[in-house]
Design a protein around this motif. Structure first.
Motif, PDB file in Angstrom:
ATOM      1  N   GLN A  18       0.957  -1.322   0.052  1.00 23.60           N
ATOM      2  CA  GLN A  18      -0.133   0.044  -0.092  1.00 23.60           C
ATOM      3  C   GLN A  18       0.950   1.245   0.192  1.00 23.60           C
ATOM      4  O   GLN A  18       0.603   2.203  -0.622  1.00 23.60           O
ATOM      5  N   LEU A  19       1.904   1.309   0.745  1.00 21.98           N
ATOM      6  CA  LEU A  19       2.771   2.229   0.718  1.00 21.98           C
ATOM      7  C   LEU A  19       3.604   2.696  -0.638  1.00 21.98           C
ATOM      8  O   LEU A  19       3.888   3.896  -1.107  1.00 21.98           O
ATOM      9  N   ALA A  20       3.829   1.622  -1.358  1.00 27.79           N
ATOM     10  CA  ALA A  20       4.586   1.454  -2.542  1.00 27.79           C
ATOM     11  C   ALA A  20       3.464   2.025  -3.638  1.00 27.79           C
ATOM     12  O   ALA A  20       3.908   2.865  -4.535  1.00 27.79           O
ATOM     13  N   GLU A  21       2.207   1.771  -3.462  1.00 28.34           N
ATOM     14  CA  GLU A  21       1.267   2.182  -4.315  1.00 28.34           C
ATOM     15  C   GLU A  21       0.964   3.524  -4.052  1.00 28.34           C
ATOM     16  O   GLU A  21       0.665   4.177  -5.083  1.00 28.34           O
ATOM     17  N   ALA A  22       0.923   4.213  -2.728  1.00 21.98           N
ATOM     18  CA  ALA A  22       0.898   5.358  -2.777  1.00 21.98           C
ATOM     19  C   ALA A  22       2.215   6.522  -3.234  1.00 21.98           C
ATOM     20  O   ALA A  22       1.841   7.344  -3.798  1.00 21.98           O
ATOM     21  N   ALA A  23       3.131   5.735  -3.460  1.00 18.56           N
ATOM     22  CA  ALA A  23       4.107   6.285  -3.974  1.00 18.56           C
ATOM     23  C   ALA A  23       4.243   6.375  -5.338  1.00 18.56           C
ATOM     24  O   ALA A  23       4.388   7.486  -5.967  1.00 18.56           O
ATOM     25  N   ALA A  24       3.634   5.230  -5.960  1.00 21.93           N
ATOM     26  CA  ALA A  24       3.445   5.297  -7.416  1.00 21.93           C
ATOM     27  C   ALA A  24       2.306   6.261  -7.946  1.00 21.93           C
ATOM     28  O   ALA A  24       2.584   6.921  -9.150  1.00 21.93           O
ATOM     29  N   ALA A  25       1.421   6.684  -7.181  1.00 20.84           N
ATOM     30  CA  ALA A  25       0.497   7.567  -7.454  1.00 20.84           C
ATOM     31  C   ALA A  25       1.057   8.866  -7.701  1.00 20.84           C
ATOM     32  O   ALA A  25       0.292   9.639  -8.165  1.00 20.84           O
ATOM     33  N   LEU A  26       2.324   9.151  -7.114  1.00 18.20           N
ATOM     34  CA  LEU A  26       3.006  10.251  -7.136  1.00 18.20           C
ATOM     35  C   LEU A  26       3.659  10.541  -8.304  1.00 18.20           C
ATOM     36  O   LEU A  26       4.437  11.699  -8.454  1.00 18.20           O
ATOM     37  N   LEU A  27       4.023   9.610  -9.123  1.00 20.78           N
ATOM     38  CA  LEU A  27       4.935   9.474 -10.282  1.00 20.78           C
ATOM     39  C   LEU A  27       4.348  10.420 -11.276  1.00 20.78           C
ATOM     40  O   LEU A  27       3.047  10.740 -11.247  1.00 20.78           O
ATOM     41  N   PRO A  28       4.961  10.759 -12.268  1.00 19.74           N
ATOM     42  CA  PRO A  28       4.834  11.691 -13.432  1.00 19.74           C
ATOM     43  C   PRO A  28       3.397  10.992 -14.096  1.00 19.74           C
ATOM     44  O   PRO A  28       3.383   9.783 -14.367  1.00 19.74           O
ATOM     45  N   ALA A  29       2.592  11.952 -14.367  1.00 19.23           N
ATOM     46  CA  ALA A  29       1.571  11.326 -15.578  1.00 19.23           C
ATOM     47  C   ALA A  29       2.244  10.607 -16.634  1.00 19.23           C
ATOM     48  O   ALA A  29       3.272  10.804 -16.798  1.00 19.23           O
ATOM     49  N   GLY A  30       1.650   9.299 -16.784  1.00 18.60           N
ATOM     50  CA  GLY A  30       2.094   8.565 -18.156  1.00 18.60           C
ATOM     51  C   GLY A  30       3.234   7.664 -17.528  1.00 18.60           C
ATOM     52  O   GLY A  30       3.443   6.732 -18.361  1.00 18.60           O
ATOM     53  N   SER A  31       3.685   7.490 -16.272  1.00 18.16           N
ATOM     54  CA  SER A  31       4.408   6.591 -15.693  1.00 18.16           C
ATOM     55  C   SER A  31       3.663   5.111 -15.998  1.00 18.16           C
ATOM     56  O   SER A  31       2.566   5.075 -15.691  1.00 18.16           O
ATOM     57  N   HIS A  32       4.388   4.199 -16.011  1.00 19.48           N
ATOM     58  CA  HIS A  32       4.158   2.770 -16.026  1.00 19.48           C
ATOM     59  C   HIS A  32       4.879   2.292 -14.849  1.00 19.48           C
ATOM     60  O   HIS A  32       6.055   2.061 -14.809  1.00 19.48           O
ATOM     61  N   GLU A 163       4.615  13.981   2.989  1.00 19.44           N
ATOM     62  CA  GLU A 163       5.400  14.976   2.524  1.00 19.44           C
ATOM     63  C   GLU A 163       6.653  14.410   2.242  1.00 19.44           C
ATOM     64  O   GLU A 163       7.444  14.697   1.303  1.00 19.44           O
ATOM     65  N   ALA A 164       7.293  13.073   3.085  1.00 19.72           N
ATOM     66  CA  ALA A 164       8.512  12.446   2.720  1.00 19.72           C
ATOM     67  C   ALA A 164       8.280  11.808   1.522  1.00 19.72           C
ATOM     68  O   ALA A 164       9.189  11.739   0.975  1.00 19.72           O
ATOM     69  N   LEU A 165       7.328  11.295   1.514  1.00 22.38           N
ATOM     70  CA  LEU A 165       6.790  10.346   0.162  1.00 22.38           C
ATOM     71  C   LEU A 165       7.057  11.185  -0.977  1.00 22.38           C
ATOM     72  O   LEU A 165       7.741  10.709  -1.977  1.00 22.38           O
ATOM     73  N   ARG A 166       6.240  12.470  -0.956  1.00 18.89           N
ATOM     74  CA  ARG A 166       6.374  13.211  -2.165  1.00 18.89           C
ATOM     75  C   ARG A 166       7.914  13.712  -2.472  1.00 18.89           C
ATOM     76  O   ARG A 166       8.194  13.740  -3.716  1.00 18.89           O
ATOM     77  N   ALA A 167       8.551  14.173  -1.362  1.00 18.75           N
ATOM     78  CA  ALA A 167       9.997  14.352  -1.477  1.00 18.75           C
ATOM     79  C   ALA A 167      10.767  13.238  -2.115  1.00 18.75           C
ATOM     80  O   ALA A 167      11.661  13.424  -2.916  1.00 18.75           O
ATOM     81  N   GLY A 168      10.529  11.891  -1.518  1.00 20.61           N
ATOM     82  CA  GLY A 168      11.124  10.800  -2.087  1.00 20.61           C
ATOM     83  C   GLY A 168      11.113  10.631  -3.483  1.00 20.61           C
ATOM     84  O   GLY A 168      11.911  10.179  -4.411  1.00 20.61           O
ATOM     85  N   VAL A 169       9.669  10.529  -3.955  1.00 22.11           N
ATOM     86  CA  VAL A 169       9.341  10.425  -5.427  1.00 22.11           C
ATOM     87  C   VAL A 169      10.105  11.724  -6.320  1.00 22.11           C
ATOM     88  O   VAL A 169      10.567  11.377  -7.386  1.00 22.11           O
ATOM     89  N   ALA A 170       9.790  12.900  -5.695  1.00 25.05           N
ATOM     90  CA  ALA A 170      10.566  13.981  -6.528  1.00 25.05           C
ATOM     91  C   ALA A 170      11.961  13.612  -6.742  1.00 25.05           C
ATOM     92  O   ALA A 170      12.709  13.842  -7.906  1.00 25.05           O
ATOM     93  N   SER A 171      12.827  13.327  -5.742  1.00 21.19           N
ATOM     94  CA  SER A 171      14.175  12.883  -5.774  1.00 21.19           C
ATOM     95  C   SER A 171      14.297  11.786  -6.710  1.00 21.19           C
ATOM     96  O   SER A 171      15.344  11.736  -7.730  1.00 21.19           O
ATOM     97  N   LEU A 172      13.650  10.837  -6.688  1.00 16.84           N
ATOM     98  CA  LEU A 172      13.481   9.690  -7.756  1.00 16.84           C
ATOM     99  C   LEU A 172      13.509  10.183  -9.232  1.00 16.84           C
ATOM    100  O   LEU A 172      14.128   9.647 -10.071  1.00 16.84           O
ATOM    101  N   VAL A 173      12.504  10.754  -9.595  1.00 19.23           N
ATOM    102  CA  VAL A 173      12.291  11.577 -10.814  1.00 19.23           C
ATOM    103  C   VAL A 173      13.542  12.224 -11.327  1.00 19.23           C
ATOM    104  O   VAL A 173      14.035  12.002 -12.338  1.00 19.23           O
ATOM    105  N   VAL A 174      14.150  13.084 -10.364  1.00 15.17           N
ATOM    106  CA  VAL A 174      15.225  14.062 -10.472  1.00 15.17           C
ATOM    107  C   VAL A 174      16.417  13.020 -11.003  1.00 15.17           C
ATOM    108  O   VAL A 174      17.059  12.989 -12.029  1.00 15.17           O
ATOM    109  N   ALA A 175      16.621  11.936 -10.124  1.00 14.93           N
ATOM    110  CA  ALA A 175      17.635  10.961 -10.461  1.00 14.93           C
ATOM    111  C   ALA A 175      17.524  10.390 -11.755  1.00 14.93           C
ATOM    112  O   ALA A 175      18.563  10.036 -12.334  1.00 14.93           O
TER     113      ALA A 175
END
Length: 184
Positions: A18-32, A163-175
């Motif tokens: 469920q936590l991974a799904e919450a992170a996935a929901a924050l990925l950019p549109a069109g992500s698989h 907030e930590a999840l949003r920041a983590g996903v944002a860092s992943l997108v940047v990486a």
């Protein structure tokens, strides 16, 4: 963005899923996003890891991770560390050494636990194992303690975790963007 998840708990309704799904929901549109099933992997053995004879389940794991831009790992804490099945998947994906499917791959590590410590040791062990395997774990992991209280009641994630999840996903997108620039 193509992302795979490695969920340390094999239980269908796990808090880590469920936590991974919450992170996935924050990925950019069109992500698989696809979950990598590692439940049928044999225990790692060099005797099984022979070119042309590597088990099909291992080949599939390596192909799925190699095809992804990034990985999200969500781990519970079992006896103060990450689950053996998850560690085994990391071991298989780390080979051949220096050229494994995890090599250079950005990874966000998450952890949910029923204890208030939020799988802190498991998250740390996952970061260490992934780093040794050649992956590029995001500096900050995301933990959710007392996860049963959040997910059983259908509550929203606590503000600090969200907030930590949003920041983590944002860092992943940047990486991922940085890795793509370096590869170009």
């Amino acid at each position: 963005m193509n992302v795979v998840t490695l969920i340390g708990s094999l239980r269908a309704g796990s808090h880590n899923r469920q936590l991974a799904e919450a992170a996935a929901a924050l990925l950019p549109a069109g992500s698989h996003v696809a979950n990598v099933d590692f439940s049928t992997l044999p225990f790692y053995s060099e005797e099984l890891d022979v070119e042309g004879q590597t088990p099909t389940s291992v080949q599939k794991l390596r192909q799925e991770i190699a095809a992804a831009d990034a990985v999200i790992v969500a781990t519970p804490e079992y006896n103060g560390s990450l689950p053996g099945g998850l560690k085994n998947a990391i071991d298989w994906a780390s080979r051949p050494y220096g050229r494994g499917s995890l090599t250079g791959k950005p990874v966000l590590v998450l952890g949910a636990s029923m204890s208030p410590y939020a799988a802190k040791w498991a998250r740390g062990d996952a970061v260490r194992a992934l780093g040794v395997a050649g992956a590029k774990p995001i500096d900050d992991t995301v933990g959710l303690g007392s996860s049963h209280e959040v997910f059983a009641g259908g509550q929203a994630l606590p503000d600090a975790t969200a907030e930590a999840l949003r920041a983590g996903v944002a860092s992943l997108v940047v990486a991922v963007a940085e890795a793509n620039l370096q590869a170009a």
